[in-house]
Design a protein around this motif. Structure first.
Motif, PDB file in Angstrom:
ATOM      1  N   MET A   1       0.852  -1.192   0.000  1.00 29.87           N
ATOM      2  CA  MET A   1       0.000   0.000   0.000  1.00 29.87           C
ATOM      3  C   MET A   1       0.893   1.249   0.000  1.00 29.87           C
ATOM      4  SD  MET A   1      -2.974   1.139   2.730  1.00 29.87           S
ATOM      5  CE  MET A   1      -3.993  -0.285   2.362  1.00 29.87           C
ATOM      6  N   GLY A   2       0.638   2.156  -0.955  1.00 36.92           N
ATOM      7  CA  GLY A   2       1.442   3.359  -1.062  1.00 36.92           C
ATOM      8  C   GLY A   2       1.121   4.353   0.037  1.00 36.92           C
ATOM      9  N   GLN A   3       1.976   5.381   0.129  1.00 37.89           N
ATOM     10  CA  GLN A   3       1.808   6.392   1.179  1.00 37.89           C
ATOM     11  C   GLN A   3       0.489   7.138   1.028  1.00 37.89           C
ATOM     12  OE1 GLN A   3       5.096   9.113   1.390  1.00 37.89           O
ATOM     13  NE2 GLN A   3       4.224  10.283   3.085  1.00 37.89           N
ATOM     14  N   GLU A   4       0.133   7.462  -0.231  1.00 36.79           N
ATOM     15  CA  GLU A   4      -1.114   8.196  -0.472  1.00 36.79           C
ATOM     16  C   GLU A   4      -2.327   7.341  -0.128  1.00 36.79           C
ATOM     17  OE1 GLU A   4      -3.361  10.618  -4.103  1.00 36.79           O
ATOM     18  OE2 GLU A   4      -1.272   9.979  -4.322  1.00 36.79           O
ATOM     19  N   GLU A   5      -2.264   6.051  -0.476  1.00 37.33           N
ATOM     20  CA  GLU A   5      -3.377   5.159  -0.156  1.00 37.33           C
ATOM     21  C   GLU A   5      -3.529   4.995   1.350  1.00 37.33           C
ATOM     22  OE1 GLU A   5      -2.680   1.494  -2.165  1.00 37.33           O
ATOM     23  OE2 GLU A   5      -3.180   2.264  -4.147  1.00 37.33           O
ATOM     24  N   LEU A   6      -2.391   4.912   2.040  1.00 36.24           N
ATOM     25  CA  LEU A   6      -2.416   4.787   3.494  1.00 36.24           C
ATOM     26  C   LEU A   6      -3.040   6.023   4.136  1.00 36.24           C
ATOM     27  CD1 LEU A   6      -1.496   2.947   5.850  1.00 36.24           C
ATOM     28  CD2 LEU A   6       0.634   4.252   5.898  1.00 36.24           C
ATOM     29  N   MET A   7      -2.679   7.195   3.610  1.00 37.85           N
ATOM     30  CA  MET A   7      -3.231   8.450   4.120  1.00 37.85           C
ATOM     31  C   MET A   7      -4.735   8.523   3.865  1.00 37.85           C
ATOM     32  SD  MET A   7      -2.477  11.250   5.727  1.00 37.85           S
ATOM     33  CE  MET A   7      -0.704  11.418   5.546  1.00 37.85           C
ATOM     34  N   ASN A   8      -5.159   8.105   2.674  1.00 39.33           N
ATOM     35  CA  ASN A   8      -6.584   8.107   2.347  1.00 39.33           C
ATOM     36  C   ASN A   8      -7.368   7.155   3.244  1.00 39.33           C
ATOM     37  OD1 ASN A   8      -6.243   9.989   0.303  1.00 39.33           O
ATOM     38  ND2 ASN A   8      -5.973   8.440  -1.294  1.00 39.33           N
ATOM     39  N   THR A   9      -6.771   5.990   3.529  1.00 41.40           N
ATOM     40  CA  THR A   9      -7.421   5.028   4.413  1.00 41.40           C
ATOM     41  C   THR A   9      -7.573   5.604   5.816  1.00 41.40           C
ATOM     42  OG1 THR A   9      -6.467   3.184   3.167  1.00 41.40           O
ATOM     43  CG2 THR A   9      -7.289   2.696   5.374  1.00 41.40           C
ATOM     44  N   ALA A  10      -6.512   6.253   6.302  1.00 42.58           N
ATOM     45  CA  ALA A  10      -6.546   6.869   7.632  1.00 42.58           C
ATOM     46  C   ALA A  10      -7.606   7.967   7.692  1.00 42.58           C
ATOM     47  CB  ALA A  10      -5.173   7.436   7.984  1.00 42.58           C
ATOM     48  N   GLU A  11      -7.712   8.757   6.629  1.00 46.18           N
ATOM     49  CA  GLU A  11      -8.725   9.829   6.593  1.00 46.18           C
ATOM     50  C   GLU A  11     -10.134   9.238   6.564  1.00 46.18           C
ATOM     51  OE1 GLU A  11      -7.382  12.211   3.220  1.00 46.18           O
ATOM     52  OE2 GLU A  11      -6.923  13.817   4.635  1.00 46.18           O
ATOM     53  N   ASP A  12     -10.301   8.115   5.856  1.00 44.19           N
ATOM     54  CA  ASP A  12     -11.606   7.457   5.821  1.00 44.19           C
ATOM     55  C   ASP A  12     -12.004   6.961   7.214  1.00 44.19           C
ATOM     56  OD1 ASP A  12     -11.853   7.902   3.123  1.00 44.19           O
ATOM     57  OD2 ASP A  12     -11.118   5.921   2.527  1.00 44.19           O
ATOM     58  N   VAL A  13     -11.029   6.399   7.932  1.00 43.10           N
ATOM     59  CA  VAL A  13     -11.293   5.929   9.304  1.00 43.10           C
ATOM     60  C   VAL A  13     -11.673   7.111  10.196  1.00 43.10           C
ATOM     61  CG1 VAL A  13     -10.244   4.905  11.363  1.00 43.10           C
ATOM     62  CG2 VAL A  13      -9.799   3.905   9.107  1.00 43.10           C
ATOM     63  N   ALA A  14     -10.953   8.232  10.061  1.00 45.82           N
ATOM     64  CA  ALA A  14     -11.248   9.426  10.853  1.00 45.82           C
ATOM     65  C   ALA A  14     -12.644   9.967  10.524  1.00 45.82           C
ATOM     66  CB  ALA A  14     -10.191  10.496  10.600  1.00 45.82           C
ATOM     67  N   ASP A  15     -12.993   9.988   9.229  1.00 43.67           N
ATOM     68  CA  ASP A  15     -14.323  10.465   8.823  1.00 43.67           C
ATOM     69  C   ASP A  15     -15.422   9.567   9.380  1.00 43.67           C
ATOM     70  OD1 ASP A  15     -13.338  12.637   7.457  1.00 43.67           O
ATOM     71  OD2 ASP A  15     -13.258  11.616   5.521  1.00 43.67           O
ATOM     72  N   GLN A  16     -15.168   8.261   9.372  1.00 49.02           N
ATOM     73  CA  GLN A  16     -16.143   7.318   9.924  1.00 49.02           C
ATOM     74  C   GLN A  16     -16.330   7.551  11.421  1.00 49.02           C
ATOM     75  OE1 GLN A  16     -18.071   5.175   8.277  1.00 49.02           O
ATOM     76  NE2 GLN A  16     -19.033   4.485  10.183  1.00 49.02           N
ATOM     77  N   PHE A  17     -15.212   7.788  12.108  1.00 50.77           N
ATOM     78  CA  PHE A  17     -15.275   8.080  13.542  1.00 50.77           C
ATOM     79  C   PHE A  17     -16.096   9.345  13.796  1.00 50.77           C
ATOM     80  CE2 PHE A  17     -13.479  10.634  17.027  1.00 50.77           C
ATOM     81  CZ  PHE A  17     -13.688   9.777  18.096  1.00 50.77           C
ATOM     82  N   LEU A  18     -15.894  10.372  12.970  1.00 53.42           N
ATOM     83  CA  LEU A  18     -16.627  11.627  13.132  1.00 53.42           C
ATOM     84  C   LEU A  18     -18.120  11.450  12.885  1.00 53.42           C
ATOM     85  CD1 LEU A  18     -14.200  14.196  11.484  1.00 53.42           C
ATOM     86  CD2 LEU A  18     -14.817  14.026  13.889  1.00 53.42           C
ATOM     87  N   ARG A  19     -18.462  10.624  11.896  1.00 56.51           N
ATOM     88  CA  ARG A  19     -19.884  10.392  11.607  1.00 56.51           C
ATOM     89  C   ARG A  19     -20.573   9.706  12.787  1.00 56.51           C
ATOM     90  NH1 ARG A  19     -18.087   9.682   6.203  1.00 56.51           N
ATOM     91  NH2 ARG A  19     -17.662   7.466   6.540  1.00 56.51           N
ATOM     92  N   VAL A  20     -19.870   8.756  13.400  1.00 57.67           N
ATOM     93  CA  VAL A  20     -20.453   7.994  14.505  1.00 57.67           C
ATOM     94  C   VAL A  20     -20.579   8.853  15.764  1.00 57.67           C
ATOM     95  CG1 VAL A  20     -20.076   6.028  16.075  1.00 57.67           C
ATOM     96  CG2 VAL A  20     -19.651   5.773  13.622  1.00 57.67           C
ATOM     97  N   THR A  21     -19.581   9.731  15.993  1.00 57.00           N
ATOM     98  CA  THR A  21     -19.522  10.497  17.252  1.00 57.00           C
ATOM     99  C   THR A  21     -19.975  11.947  17.092  1.00 57.00           C
ATOM    100  OG1 THR A  21     -17.204  11.109  16.825  1.00 57.00           O
ATOM    101  CG2 THR A  21     -17.607   9.075  18.076  1.00 57.00           C
ATOM    102  N   LYS A  22     -20.530  12.299  15.943  1.00 55.40           N
ATOM    103  CA  LYS A  22     -20.844  13.696  15.639  1.00 55.40           C
ATOM    104  C   LYS A  22     -21.706  14.362  16.715  1.00 55.40           C
ATOM    105  CE  LYS A  22     -22.733  16.602  11.945  1.00 55.40           C
ATOM    106  NZ  LYS A  22     -23.378  16.614  10.612  1.00 55.40           N
ATOM    107  N   GLN A  23     -22.699  13.625  17.243  1.00 55.10           N
ATOM    108  CA  GLN A  23     -23.613  14.217  18.220  1.00 55.10           C
ATOM    109  C   GLN A  23     -22.967  14.393  19.591  1.00 55.10           C
ATOM    110  OE1 GLN A  23     -26.996  11.495  17.927  1.00 55.10           O
ATOM    111  NE2 GLN A  23     -28.170  13.093  16.911  1.00 55.10           N
ATOM    112  N   TYR A  24     -22.005  13.533  19.912  1.00 53.45           N
ATOM    113  CA  TYR A  24     -21.452  13.515  21.269  1.00 53.45           C
ATOM    114  C   TYR A  24     -20.110  14.222  21.383  1.00 53.45           C
ATOM    115  CZ  TYR A  24     -24.747   9.629  20.940  1.00 53.45           C
ATOM    116  OH  TYR A  24     -25.849   8.868  20.686  1.00 53.45           O
ATOM    117  N   LEU A  25     -19.382  14.324  20.277  1.00 50.21           N
ATOM    118  CA  LEU A  25     -18.007  14.825  20.327  1.00 50.21           C
ATOM    119  C   LEU A  25     -17.898  16.252  20.884  1.00 50.21           C
ATOM    120  CD1 LEU A  25     -15.186  13.781  19.730  1.00 50.21           C
ATOM    121  CD2 LEU A  25     -15.349  14.778  17.446  1.00 50.21           C
TER     122      LEU A  25
END
Length: 269
Positions: A1-25
């Protein structure tokens, strides 16, 4: 996995976390941010005589002024925390807590201790982000009114808040020659630069939250030290100050970097 793909995956995980915790964060962020003021206000109650005597002896200001100092800190901090958590008069509460920080910086001679001064400035950065959030809530009441774009004061508050928050991490850098310290310094420095300039901001801030949380629990475990030992109070102070900075970073994650950031400028390119 390239550096850009790794960064995109990490951003996707962060976005998913934000969607789940949006009301409580935001609520969690505010609670963490005011925790050091809440703890200090309660400490003023339980250590009333010790704090009053310290101020009276240090500044030779007399019994009455020393008592006023402790009372102002107690009422100002606990009252400010209640207002912020209840979302009432948030701007006035923030200004009051700014005043408490300035007062304590002088009263406890923090001005001459660079480490503690930087941590107090980081606390101020968190309060700036709270002010920016309160301005956002105020604007949302007029959602149907045409706007000329994001409020300039708000976006500069967010910029100032981000820059001041990273001062906390500068106090955590260890200038040792071992591999772990060098790696920690390199990674930490890269992340605080990303947060300060507002590039990949949410991902960088979330990573810093995880890193700082681990450091806080490991190094500032005041609950493992008997209450009668001076180290207990020192670690407790550090723990809650660090928790407040975590709260500020969670606000960055919840609100985004604001208009003065590379993330925002990328949308125009």
């Amino acid at each position: 996995m390239g550096q850009e793909e790794l960064m995109n995956t990490a951003e996707d995980v962060a976005d998913q976390f934000l969607r789940v915790t949006k009301q409580y964060l935001p609520h969690l962020a505010r609670l963490c941010l005011i925790s050091t003021f809440l703890e200090d206000g309660i400490r003023m109650w339980f250590q009333w005589h010790e704090q009053r005597d310290y101020i009276e002896v240090t500044w030779s200001c007399g019994y009455f002024l020393a008592t006023c100092f402790v009372l102002l800190n107690l009422v100002g901090q606990l009252g400010g925390c209640v207002l912020i958590l209840s979302r009432n008069f948030v701007q006035y509460a923030c200004f009051g807590l700014f005043g408490i920080i300035a007062l304590q910086t002088v009263a406890y001679s923090i001005l001459w201790d660079l480490k503690f001064l930087m941590r107090n400035l980081a606390l101020g950065g968190g309060l700036l982000l709270l002010l920016a959030e309160s301005r956002s809530e105020g604007k949302s009441m007029f959602a149907g009114v045409p706007s000329m774009g994001e409020s300039s004061p708000k976006q500069y508050m967010q910029l100032g808040g981000r820059v001041l928050l990273v001062l906390m991490f500068m106090t955590l850098l260890h200038f040792d020659s071992n591999f772990f310290s060098i790696l920690q310094n390199m990674v930490g420095t890269a992340l605080i630069i990303l947060v300060a300039i507002g590039f990949k901001t949410k991902l960088a801030a979330l990573t810093l939250v995880i890193w700082l949380l681990a450091i806080n629990i490991y190094f500032n475990a005041f609950w493992t030290v008997p209450a009668y030992k001076p180290m207990h109070d020192f670690l407790k102070y550090d723990f809650f100050q660090t928790t407040s900075v975590i709260g500020g970073l969670l606000l960055v994650v919840a609100l985004g970097p604001g208009g003065v950031s590379m993330d925002e400028k990328k949308k125009e390119w």
